[in-house]
Structure formats: C-alpha cells, structure tokens
Write an enzyme that holds these catalytic residues in place. Structure first.
Site, PDB file in Angstrom:
ATOM      1  N   TYR A 233       0.830  -1.203   0.000  1.00  0.00           N
ATOM      2  CA  TYR A 233       0.000   0.000   0.000  1.00  0.00           C
ATOM      3  C   TYR A 233       0.866   1.255   0.000  1.00  0.00           C
ATOM      4  O   TYR A 233       2.030   1.241   0.387  1.00  0.00           O
ATOM      5  CB  TYR A 233      -0.919   0.020   1.235  1.00  0.00           C
ATOM      6  CG  TYR A 233      -0.168   0.306   2.516  1.00  0.00           C
ATOM      7  CD1 TYR A 233      -0.052   1.611   3.010  1.00  0.00           C
ATOM      8  CD2 TYR A 233       0.472  -0.709   3.222  1.00  0.00           C
ATOM      9  CE1 TYR A 233       0.665   1.881   4.171  1.00  0.00           C
ATOM     10  CE2 TYR A 233       1.178  -0.451   4.378  1.00  0.00           C
ATOM     11  CZ  TYR A 233       1.270   0.841   4.847  1.00  0.00           C
ATOM     12  OH  TYR A 233       1.992   1.107   5.982  1.00  0.00           O
ATOM     13  N   PHE A 243       2.592   9.937   2.928  1.00  0.00           N
ATOM     14  CA  PHE A 243       2.892   9.817   4.348  1.00  0.00           C
ATOM     15  C   PHE A 243       3.224   8.389   4.782  1.00  0.00           C
ATOM     16  O   PHE A 243       3.742   8.180   5.875  1.00  0.00           O
ATOM     17  CB  PHE A 243       1.746  10.355   5.215  1.00  0.00           C
ATOM     18  CG  PHE A 243       0.459   9.574   5.118  1.00  0.00           C
ATOM     19  CD1 PHE A 243       0.251   8.434   5.881  1.00  0.00           C
ATOM     20  CD2 PHE A 243      -0.559  10.007   4.282  1.00  0.00           C
ATOM     21  CE1 PHE A 243      -0.939   7.727   5.803  1.00  0.00           C
ATOM     22  CE2 PHE A 243      -1.751   9.308   4.192  1.00  0.00           C
ATOM     23  CZ  PHE A 243      -1.941   8.155   4.953  1.00  0.00           C
ATOM     24  N   ASP A 244       2.958   7.402   3.934  1.00  0.00           N
ATOM     25  CA  ASP A 244       3.262   6.027   4.339  1.00  0.00           C
ATOM     26  C   ASP A 244       3.325   5.138   3.104  1.00  0.00           C
ATOM     27  O   ASP A 244       2.625   5.388   2.109  1.00  0.00           O
ATOM     28  CB  ASP A 244       2.205   5.502   5.308  1.00  0.00           C
ATOM     29  CG  ASP A 244       2.673   4.297   6.112  1.00  0.00           C
ATOM     30  OD1 ASP A 244       3.859   3.937   6.009  1.00  0.00           O
ATOM     31  OD2 ASP A 244       1.852   3.712   6.846  1.00  0.00           O
ATOM     32  N   ILE A 262      -7.713   1.753  10.819  1.00  0.00           N
ATOM     33  CA  ILE A 262      -8.715   2.799  10.707  1.00  0.00           C
ATOM     34  C   ILE A 262      -9.972   2.223  10.057  1.00  0.00           C
ATOM     35  O   ILE A 262      -9.923   1.242   9.302  1.00  0.00           O
ATOM     36  CB  ILE A 262      -8.182   4.003   9.911  1.00  0.00           C
ATOM     37  CG1 ILE A 262      -7.774   3.595   8.494  1.00  0.00           C
ATOM     38  CG2 ILE A 262      -7.039   4.673  10.650  1.00  0.00           C
ATOM     39  CD1 ILE A 262      -7.387   4.774   7.610  1.00  0.00           C
ATOM     40  N   TYR A 288      -8.177   9.352  10.888  1.00  0.00           N
ATOM     41  CA  TYR A 288      -7.586   9.696  12.182  1.00  0.00           C
ATOM     42  C   TYR A 288      -8.272  10.869  12.871  1.00  0.00           C
ATOM     43  O   TYR A 288      -7.762  11.389  13.865  1.00  0.00           O
ATOM     44  CB  TYR A 288      -6.089   9.966  12.002  1.00  0.00           C
ATOM     45  CG  TYR A 288      -5.334   8.712  11.619  1.00  0.00           C
ATOM     46  CD1 TYR A 288      -4.955   7.793  12.587  1.00  0.00           C
ATOM     47  CD2 TYR A 288      -5.042   8.440  10.291  1.00  0.00           C
ATOM     48  CE1 TYR A 288      -4.285   6.631  12.245  1.00  0.00           C
ATOM     49  CE2 TYR A 288      -4.371   7.275   9.942  1.00  0.00           C
ATOM     50  CZ  TYR A 288      -3.993   6.377  10.915  1.00  0.00           C
ATOM     51  OH  TYR A 288      -3.335   5.226  10.563  1.00  0.00           O
ATOM     52  N   PHE A 304      -5.522   6.083  -0.262  1.00  0.00           N
ATOM     53  CA  PHE A 304      -4.713   4.869  -0.251  1.00  0.00           C
ATOM     54  C   PHE A 304      -4.893   4.116  -1.559  1.00  0.00           C
ATOM     55  O   PHE A 304      -6.008   4.053  -2.105  1.00  0.00           O
ATOM     56  CB  PHE A 304      -5.137   3.936   0.893  1.00  0.00           C
ATOM     57  CG  PHE A 304      -4.876   4.463   2.277  1.00  0.00           C
ATOM     58  CD1 PHE A 304      -3.628   4.291   2.871  1.00  0.00           C
ATOM     59  CD2 PHE A 304      -5.869   5.130   2.976  1.00  0.00           C
ATOM     60  CE1 PHE A 304      -3.386   4.773   4.155  1.00  0.00           C
ATOM     61  CE2 PHE A 304      -5.634   5.606   4.260  1.00  0.00           C
ATOM     62  CZ  PHE A 304      -4.387   5.432   4.844  1.00  0.00           C
TER      63      PHE A 304
END
Length: 312
Positions: A233, A243-244, A262, A288, A304
């Site tokens: 992902y 961010f990830d 989440i 979040y 995502f």
C-alpha cells in the site's frame, strides 16, 4: 501488527547490522566467506515441508552472519524482488532453545529477496536457488552494552541458528482485470514493478463519504471480517503528500475488520477479492479524526492505493 514470526525474523536478521553505541563494533562484512565451515557439527533431519529436527554442538557461535544451502530446491528459480514464502525455525545458539517457528504458528512468513535491510549472507545464498531450497543461517550474538546519553543499555544475547525453507513465491503486486474508475477521483499510475503514484485533479471534490474504488479486480477469494491479509500500500494526504508506504520494504500483514486499523480500511477492504488493487479515499471520520496521527494533520482526508496480495 506484524505476526510474531515476522517480527522475530526481522529482529534476527537486523540484530548484527545495528550499533548500540560507541562501544559496539560494526558487523563484519557478511559477504566474505568464513575460513571454516561455521555449520560443522550442525545436523538437520526431517523431510522438506515439515519442521526439522536440528542438533548442534553447544554453545554455537559465529563471528559473522553466514548462510549455506542444506538441501537444494527443485522448483522455480528465485530472483531479486520476489516475495518469498518461507517456513523457518530459530534456535538459541547457547542451548538450542526454540525462539520461534512458523511451523508452530501454522503459516509461512514472507521475505523480500534483495531487501537491503536483510543481511547480505542470506540474500546471497538464496539468489539463483529454487523453490524448495532449505538453508542454514546463523547470526552472531552480542555482549551487553551500557547505556549512553543517546542509546539505552542492551542485554547480552546469544548467536541465533535458523533453518529456513522456501515454500513458494507470493505475488508482489495486484493481478487481474483492469477496472475503469469514474471521473473525479485521484488518478493512479503504476511503475513497472506495480508501485502506484497518484495525481489529484485540480477540479476534484474532496469527498465526505468513504470512497471504495477497485482499479484491478483480482480473481481470488473475497475478504471476510477477521481475515488476515497481506497487502502492499501507499498513503497520501489529499494534497498529494505521501505519508506512508510498504513499497520501500516488505508487504504488510494485518487482520481486517477487527478494529486494529482505521475504519476506512476495515470497511473498504471487506468484500474485496485477493489479487485486487483498491483505491480508498478516506474522510477524517473514518481515518484519524480531529486529532490526526504523527505526520497526519487533524481532519485529514486520506488516499490509499492497496494491492491485496494474500488472505486467509
């Protein structure tokens, strides 16, 4: 959220590559062959496909990370970049105490062949081998290190001896039929290896409801609540800030629908099929929230792109 086996393997493979302070020497160059066979006195018994019986002279120690083929495989040749499905048992070099076993857990683990965080000794011995290969791997122990101003104290630990069997190759990206998404969503493009990038159109409207859009429809089983899945992902803020990502390491194993992620993931991935690539646009109330998290600001809409590699 990684499984115990995965965490143990990562710890074992990284242990000698880390420095606990100025008094801890750097790990020796694992690519240099040892002068003598480090595995003299190590005996592995048992058929491939089952947990082996391992006996060895105790205490067992090595000065550097070493690996060698114990039994050659007969399947597909292994290549860099593949996600190997492996079974292994890890033992304390001091007394043979089991430290962990995928056979005991009942499910193989994954190892990214060529991952730079893996000690070169293991990568080098696996490259060019075939599925079914069984290898011996050993990592040295270390002495206790006193605390410093910049690092905590560490306890002494013994050498680790592992028997690792490659049982298959997991898919490294989504595979299936392409799905044409509707207009107005972030645009996804794929690198040659399948890694996604996004572009948010200037006229795109930030959604207030969860968006779940398959981009590739896999032909595997549908994910049910409580399933353990393995995914690749990447995650971005609505403004396109990354961010990830799991693409700079190994795929991410996690349960789905159990409240450990989440809500956008738990709700968005249940019912999707293995092999699929799914675009999720997650509003803050399913992400979040008003608090945010680390690099994610409060009330952030998240994007995502998730490749569903395995589930069970």
């Amino acid at each position: 959220m990684r499984r115990l086996a995965a965490a143990l393997l990562a710890t074992t493979l990284l242990l000698t590559g880390c420095s606990g302070g100025s008094d801890t020497p750097d790990a020796p160059d694992a690519s240099q062959a040892p002068a003598t066979n480090a595995f003299d006195g190590v005996t592995v018994e048992g058929d491939l496909g089952a947990a082996p019986t391992v006996t060895f002279d105790q205490p067992f120690s090595v000065d550097e990370a070493v690996a060698q083929v114990e039994t050659e495989g007969t399947g597909e040749t292994l290549a860099a970049g593949q996600q190997l499905k492996i079974d292994y048992i890890a033992l304390s070099g001091d007394d043979g105490t089991p430290l962990g076993s995928t056979w005991e857990l009942g499910a193989p683990d994954t190892l990214s062949l060529g991952d730079e965080t893996i000690l070169p000794a293991l990568t080098d011995v696996l490259l060019g081998q075939k599925i079914g290969v069984r290898v011996l791997f050993a990592a040295p122990g270390g002495e206790a290190v006193a605390a410093t101003d910049t690092a905590p104290a560490t306890e002494a630990y013994p050498a680790t001896l592992m028997v690792i069997e490659v049982v298959g190759v997991a898919p490294g990206r989504a595979e299936g039929a392409a799905v044409e998404p509707p207009a107005g969503l972030p645009t996804v493009t794929l690198a040659e290896n399948g890694e996604p990038e996004i572009e948010v159109p200037a006229d795109a409207v930030e959604p207030t409801e969860l968006v779940v859009q398959p981009l590739i429809k896999g032909d595997g089983a549908a994910i049910a609540t409580g399933d353990a899945v393995t995914v690749h992902y990447k995650g971005w803020l609505w403004d396109g800030t990354l961010f990830d990502s799991s693409w700079n390491g190994q795929p991410f194993p996690t349960p789905i629908g159990s409240g450990q992620l989440i809500a956008g993931w738990d709700e968005g991935l249940v019912g999707q099929t293995v092999g699929s690539q799914v675009l999720l646009v997650v509003p803050a109330d399913k992400g979040y929230g008003a608090e945010g998290n680390d690099t994610i600001p409060p009330n952030a809409t998240l994007i995502f792109v998730i490749d569903i590699l395995e589930a069970g």
